[in-house]
Design an enzyme around this catalytic site. Structure first.
Site, mmCIF file in Angstrom:
data_model
loop_
_atom_site.group_PDB
_atom_site.id
_atom_site.type_symbol
_atom_site.label_atom_id
_atom_site.label_comp_id
_atom_site.label_asym_id
_atom_site.label_seq_id
_atom_site.Cartn_x
_atom_site.Cartn_y
_atom_site.Cartn_z
ATOM 1 N N LYS A 90 -7.767 4.430 -9.243
ATOM 2 C CA LYS A 90 -6.410 4.792 -8.838
ATOM 3 C C LYS A 90 -5.454 4.664 -10.021
ATOM 4 O O LYS A 90 -5.559 3.725 -10.819
ATOM 5 C CB LYS A 90 -5.956 3.891 -7.688
ATOM 6 C CG LYS A 90 -4.579 4.232 -7.121
ATOM 7 C CD LYS A 90 -4.251 3.313 -5.966
ATOM 8 C CE LYS A 90 -2.897 3.615 -5.344
ATOM 9 N NZ LYS A 90 -2.583 2.704 -4.218
ATOM 10 N N SER A 166 -1.111 4.551 -0.191
ATOM 11 C CA SER A 166 -0.866 5.202 -1.462
ATOM 12 C C SER A 166 -2.139 5.555 -2.233
ATOM 13 O O SER A 166 -2.074 6.196 -3.270
ATOM 14 C CB SER A 166 0.021 4.301 -2.333
ATOM 15 O OG SER A 166 -0.641 3.067 -2.632
ATOM 16 N N SER A 190 -2.641 0.557 2.004
ATOM 17 C CA SER A 190 -2.840 1.689 1.107
ATOM 18 C C SER A 190 -4.276 2.021 0.778
ATOM 19 O O SER A 190 -4.547 3.077 0.223
ATOM 20 C CB SER A 190 -2.059 1.480 -0.193
ATOM 21 O OG SER A 190 -0.674 1.589 0.029
#
Length: 481
Positions: A90, A166, A190
């Site tokens: 990420k 996210s 997330s």
């Protein structure tokens, strides 16, 4: 327009399957990495899961890994636990040689990128092939994946829908075969939100179990955890990620256990609390409620003692968002005026809401959080696990940044089951348990006692083993509507 992912293809293999193929010489890391990169080249223009793909360095890592496998097959030293397995990171997690832009125009891509975060370092040591960086909203600030810098990420099950956030890029990548494993972060859901929306397995470990560096400016609600297509793969990568790192002063002591060993141990005799609403979630989608209730029925069939009961706390939304907005205000004040002008309107709105909080307000939020944590520690003395829906709703429309006014309900009101367990720091997973009538994945959440990561994985695997084959969650079909 539709596209499908047609086997056989090494890009469709789990990490566990790839390692078996490498060990026997039936496939090589170079072949698997090339297959995944080809999948990325085909699908990423539609999904926008990756914001950076490291083609050359990934193939070089795969060639190095293949040489190590050849030596191993000739009687040489054992290979790493993830030797030759493609993994994505990420874009909030530092990765040497790759920009970490955090979805923000405020971050200078031209600076030196010469530090690995602990998770990235452990992956390299284990021989993983790092594919690139996956999309995140700016600074990971919301449960959707859109940002002014990297655009909108889309759901592999329906291109008009969000993958959540996210860690939406990580979830979309794994779901579509753009790498069997991905590392995300989870500050209010997330990892679990996008894993549920995309039909993956996602794990938020106990806080501190996976070391972080630098620590999140949003504080001790922020965890790192894996996305995978199977529970076994998550256990495999957790064995790597949970190794300690002195840079994180909040990290837990070393845990040398093998999370894979007890995966098939079953859940017979466990006492499980089943809470369909946590006592306060008023708008659970009926198809979500039905699917998760069906998953819970399987737990009883597996021999667990299931009791429907709420933990007894009120909705901690205001605690979560208050602490989050204070973190946003902190980040905002580290930016120049020129950088602030470039930021996502959602992040700007969060920061300005944080500016309204006094020191006394923040201290009271911490005290309320402590009371919630104490209550859940006591509740979990009576039960081995707590089960809830993962998210109250299926994936909704993919929307641009700044599409709606920002407030606590708009930010997280639709995911009432995720953020409480960031506040309490407990381990929690999401396992796909069905599809809506519109063909969107639904997830069931397993919450363990603090430090009960292995138990969460074992329970997740027990459910995964009896879920049934009516839905193949490794075969999403994305539709451009």
């Amino acid at each position: 327009m539709t596209f499908s992912l047609t086997p056989p293809d090494l890009a469709d293999c789990t990490a566990t399957e790839l390692l078996q193929l490498y060990q026997t010489g039936q496939a090589s890391p170079v072949e698997a990495t090339a297959a995944v990169l080809a999948r990325i080249d085909t699908l990423n223009p539609r999904l926008n899961a990756f914001c950076m793909v490291a083609h050359e360095s990934a193939l070089q890592s795969a060639r190095d890994s293949e040489a190590r496998w050849q030596r191993f097959r000739q009687g040489g030293a054992p290979c790493g636990d993830l030797e030759g397995v493609p993994v994505s990171i990420k874009d909030l997690i530092l990765t040497r040689g790759m920009p970490t832009l955090r979805g923000s125009h405020a971050v200078d891509a031209g600076q030196a990128w010469d530090v690995d975060a602990p998770a990235t370092a452990r992956l390299r040591e284990a021989g993983a092939v790092i594919l690139g960086k996956t999309n995140t909203p700016e600074f990971g600030c919301k449960g959707e994946t859109n940002s002014p810098r990297t655009g909108i990420t889309r759901n592999p099950w329906d291109l008009s829908k969000t993958p959540g956030g996210s860690s939406g890029g990580a979830a979309a990548a794994v779901a579509s075969g753009m790498g069997p494993l991905a590392i995300g972060t989870d500050g209010a859901g997330s990892v679990r939100i996008p894993a549920a929306f995309c039909g993956n397995f996602g794990l938020k470990p106990s806080f501190g179990r996976v070391p972080a560096y630098p620590l999140s400016p949003f504080g001790s609600v922020a965890h790192l955890g894996p996305h995978s297509r199977s529970v076994a793969d998550a256990a495999l990568i957790m064995n790597v990620l949970k190794k300690p790192d002195a840079r994180d002063w909040t990290s837990l002591p070393a845990d040398d256990s093998d999370y894979r060993q007890a995966l098939e141990g079953g859940i017979r005799g466990l006492h499980i609390a089943w809470s369909p609403t946590l006592g306060y979630a008023k708008n659970v989608h009926p198809e979500v409620a039905r699917s998760v209730a069906g998953a819970v029925a399987h737990l009883s069939e597996l021999g667990a003692h299931v009791e429907q009961i709420d933990p007894g706390f009120e909705d901690p939304l205001e605690i979560t968002t208050g602490l989050w907005f204070a973190g946003a205000w902190t980040v905002w004040n580290g930016l120049t005026a020129a950088q602030q002008a470039l930021t996502d309107p959602d992040f700007q709105a969060q920061a300005l809401l944080g500016a309204k909080l006094s020191v006394l307000d923040i201290q009271r939020l911490h005290l309320q959080r402590g009371a919630l944590g104490s209550q859940m520690r006591q509740f979990m003395q009576r039960f081995d696990l707590l089960v809830t829906p993962s998210v109250a709703v299926p994936a909704f429309e993919a929307r641009p940044a700044g599409h709606s006014p920002m407030d606590p309900v708009a930010m997280l009101g639709w995911t009432p089951f995720s953020y409480p367990f960031n506040l309490t720091q407990q381990p929690a997973s999401t396992v796909p348990c069905g599809l809506t009538s519109a063909g969107l994945p639904i997830g069931v959440q397993f919450v363990g006692p603090m430090f009960g990561d292995a138990l969460v994985l074992r329970t997740s695997r027990a459910y995964e083993s009896v879920r049934g084959g009516a839905v193949d969650f490794s075969r999403p079909v994305a539709m451009d509507r």
